[in-house]
Design an enzyme around this catalytic site. Structure first.
Site, short mmCIF file in Angstrom:
data_model
loop_
_atom_site.label_atom_id
_atom_site.label_comp_id
_atom_site.label_asym_id
_atom_site.label_seq_id
_atom_site.Cartn_x
_atom_site.Cartn_y
_atom_site.Cartn_z
N LYS A 114 0.94 -1.12 0.04
CA LYS A 114 0.04 -0.16 -0.04
C LYS A 114 0.84 1.21 -0.01
O LYS A 114 1.96 1.18 0.62
CB LYS A 114 -0.68 -0.02 1.11
CG LYS A 114 -1.98 -1.15 1.35
CD LYS A 114 -2.52 -0.82 2.55
CE LYS A 114 -3.69 -2.04 2.81
NZ LYS A 114 -4.95 -2.04 2.09
N ARG A 140 -9.94 -11.62 1.82
CA ARG A 140 -10.80 -12.84 1.48
C ARG A 140 -10.08 -14.08 1.51
O ARG A 140 -10.68 -15.19 1.46
CB ARG A 140 -11.19 -12.73 -0.03
CG ARG A 140 -10.17 -12.49 -1.12
CD ARG A 140 -10.34 -11.73 -2.10
NE ARG A 140 -10.50 -10.30 -2.02
CZ ARG A 140 -10.84 -9.47 -2.97
NH1 ARG A 140 -11.27 -9.89 -4.26
NH2 ARG A 140 -10.84 -8.13 -2.59
#
Length: 517
Positions: A291, A365
């Site tokens: 990020k 996920r």
């Protein structure tokens, strides 16, 4: 282990303590603040003062209606008019402040927000007696207590203690000795406490909070609430095939964990089971798909889903939940290192389904998939609900005041939406668009974890493959994972959004009624 000095969590502030009293607010001995409700006028008249106003005005020789008029007060929700009382009164020498608090239409939402406004107005005070609750029904009383609790929330790592402290005691004055009101108060304290716990867990910095620390919190909760607890360490996770959790956590100096808590209602070992699954990423760098710096500043709260699940399990017994509930928290730190999973790696999840990792920053996920697959294969659930700060796309879609969710049953969607509205944690349903399955296609595995289209929907479709035909809902609360500022019962920072929704649903009289429709 990291080459850093160990850091411990300092003693934190606690929520206010509550008590019921039949006395008028100004007659409660020793209170520092008296707070009265203000109801908006009808037909363009003046706003109205609630119970206890006449006696207080006489005791202090104050024109309270004149004060409202001079301040142009309207009684709108959360409006607070302040009147100092430097010398106290004959009845109460400790009294130093009178607050006139707008309660709007006195809906549950209005009363929740009025409670939060009062909480901010009485910070650093020892006690407040209020008759706001005397204009509430039982539902309104619960909402007022929740708002006052959550509006008081604070967290600190300061060497000299917190900047502000919540009011220590709240006396709900002018109320009869009534069993229904006592139940409503207990419910408000418990719901507010669950939201408080979820916020606290999400706010702890990640040089304290790691997967093992989160497991230790679960063990403390289990002891406190009479729950069974099981924790998988990294060796057991690998041995039993939890490839998603292992893969995400393998680069961290603090290995991953799977946490299981089990609640059984009184006499209910044969009751149907609900499984709650929470994302427990204790810090998310993005992995090798790293990020930008700004994107990492809030990532200590990327385990909000796990915090919600732990907080819900902690409160079920106190609210006499009628169904069995198992909470699973898939906990890992998504770190950067020589052992980090790489774009192009293939992971094998619990049960055998495989995923090609094309984006290591789509890690939530991956860990959730393992926990969902385990739940369906091993726990025979009637319903599965997962909660996660999963996709930035949800924040783009909804802003920061509404959470998103998906469901494979309309009935389950309806009860969760209603629970969110009643709890003050609103949810908006998104579609599980079958045509978007194409975005999950991989040439080498069963699915690709990093589709570049329909971000929130693609993530939900990815997870749906792990629940089969079991009734399932996916709460993507990335939109509301952080509050940008203090507003109503929200305090700036991690929100713990979801605890009140799930508790409102699970502790109703028949939480599974109609959910399979």
């Amino acid at each position: 282990m990291p080459n850093t000095l160990p850091l411990s969590l300092p003693a934190q502030v606690s929520p206010p303590e509550f008590a019921l009293s039949a006395l008028a607010p100004h007659a409660v001995s020793g209170v520092e603040v008296v707070a009265l409700p203000v109801v908006p006028a009808t037909d363009d008249g003046a706003p109205l003062l609630g119970p206890g106003a006449d006696a207080l005005a006489e005791a202090l020789d104050l024109d309270l209606l004149g004060l409202l008029e001079s301040q142009q007060a309207t009684g709108r929700t959360g409006e607070v008019t302040t009147c100092p009382v430097p010398l106290g009164s004959a009845d109460n020498a400790a009294l130093r402040l009178v607050l006139l608090v707008g309660v709007g239409d006195q809906s549950a939402q209005d009363l929740r927000r009025a409670g939060a406004a009062l909480a901010r107005a009485v910070r650093d005070r020892s006690s407040v007696a209020t008759s706001v609750a005397a204009v509430c029904d039982a539902e309104g009383l619960t909402a007022f207590v929740v708002g006052l609790t959550l509006g008081s929330f604070g967290f600190h790592m300061r060497s000299d203690g917190p900047e502000h402290r919540p009011v220590e005691q709240v006396v709900l004055a002018g109320l009869p000795d009534d069993a229904d009101l006592a139940v409503a108060l207990h419910r408000g304290i418990t719901l507010g406490g669950a939201g408080w716990r979820a916020r606290m867990l999400a706010t702890v910095p990640s040089n304290i909070k790691n997967p093992q620390w989160l497991a230790e919190q679960a063990e403390e909760i289990a002891q406190e609430a009479g729950l069974d607890v099981t924790v998988w360490d990294e060796k057991r996770l690998a041995a039993e095939g939890f490839g998603g959790i292992v893969g995400v956590g393998q680069a961290s100096a603090t290995p991953p964990r799977l946490i299981r808590l089990d609640y059984v209602p009184r006499g209910g070992r044969k009751a149907p089971r609900v499984v709650l699954v929470g994302k427990g990423i204790t810090f998310d760098t993005g992995g090798l798909s790293i990020k930008p710096a700004e994107g990492m500043t809030t990532m200590k709260r990327d385990m909000t889903g796990g915090a919600v699940v732990l907080s819900v399990l902690a409160a079920l017994a106190a609210l006499d939940c009628p169904v069995r509930v198992t909470g699973l928290v898939a906990a890992a730190e998504n770190a950067v290192g020589g052992d980090a999973m790489r774009p192009g790696d293939v992971l094998r999840h619990y049960g055998g389904r495989t995923t090609e990792v094309t984006n290591t920053d789509a890690e939530g996920r991956l860990v959730m998939a393992d926990a969902l697959a385990y739940a369906v294969a091993e726990l025979d659930p009637a319903v599965v609900v997962d909660v996660a700060t999963l996709t930035g796309a949800m924040k783009v879609a909804l802003g920061q005041s509404v959470g998103g969710f998906f469901a494979n049953r309309d009935g389950l969607a309806d009860v969760l939406r209603e629970a969110g509205d009643q709890a003050g944690e609103p949810l908006w349903r998104f579609p599980l668009v079958g045509d978007y399955e194409q975005y999950l296609e991989s040439k080498v595995a069963d699915a690709d974890n990093g589709p570049k289209h329909a971000g929130a929907i693609s993530a939900a479709l990815f997870l749906q493959h792990f629940v089969g035909q079991v009734p399932w809902a996916h709460l993507d609360v990335a939109s509301v994972g952080d509050a940008p500022s203090d507003r109503h019962e929200w305090t700036a920072g991690p929100t713990g959004f979801g605890a009140r929704v799930l508790l409102g649903w699970l502790t109703g009289p028949d939480p599974l009624d109609g959910v399979v429709r």
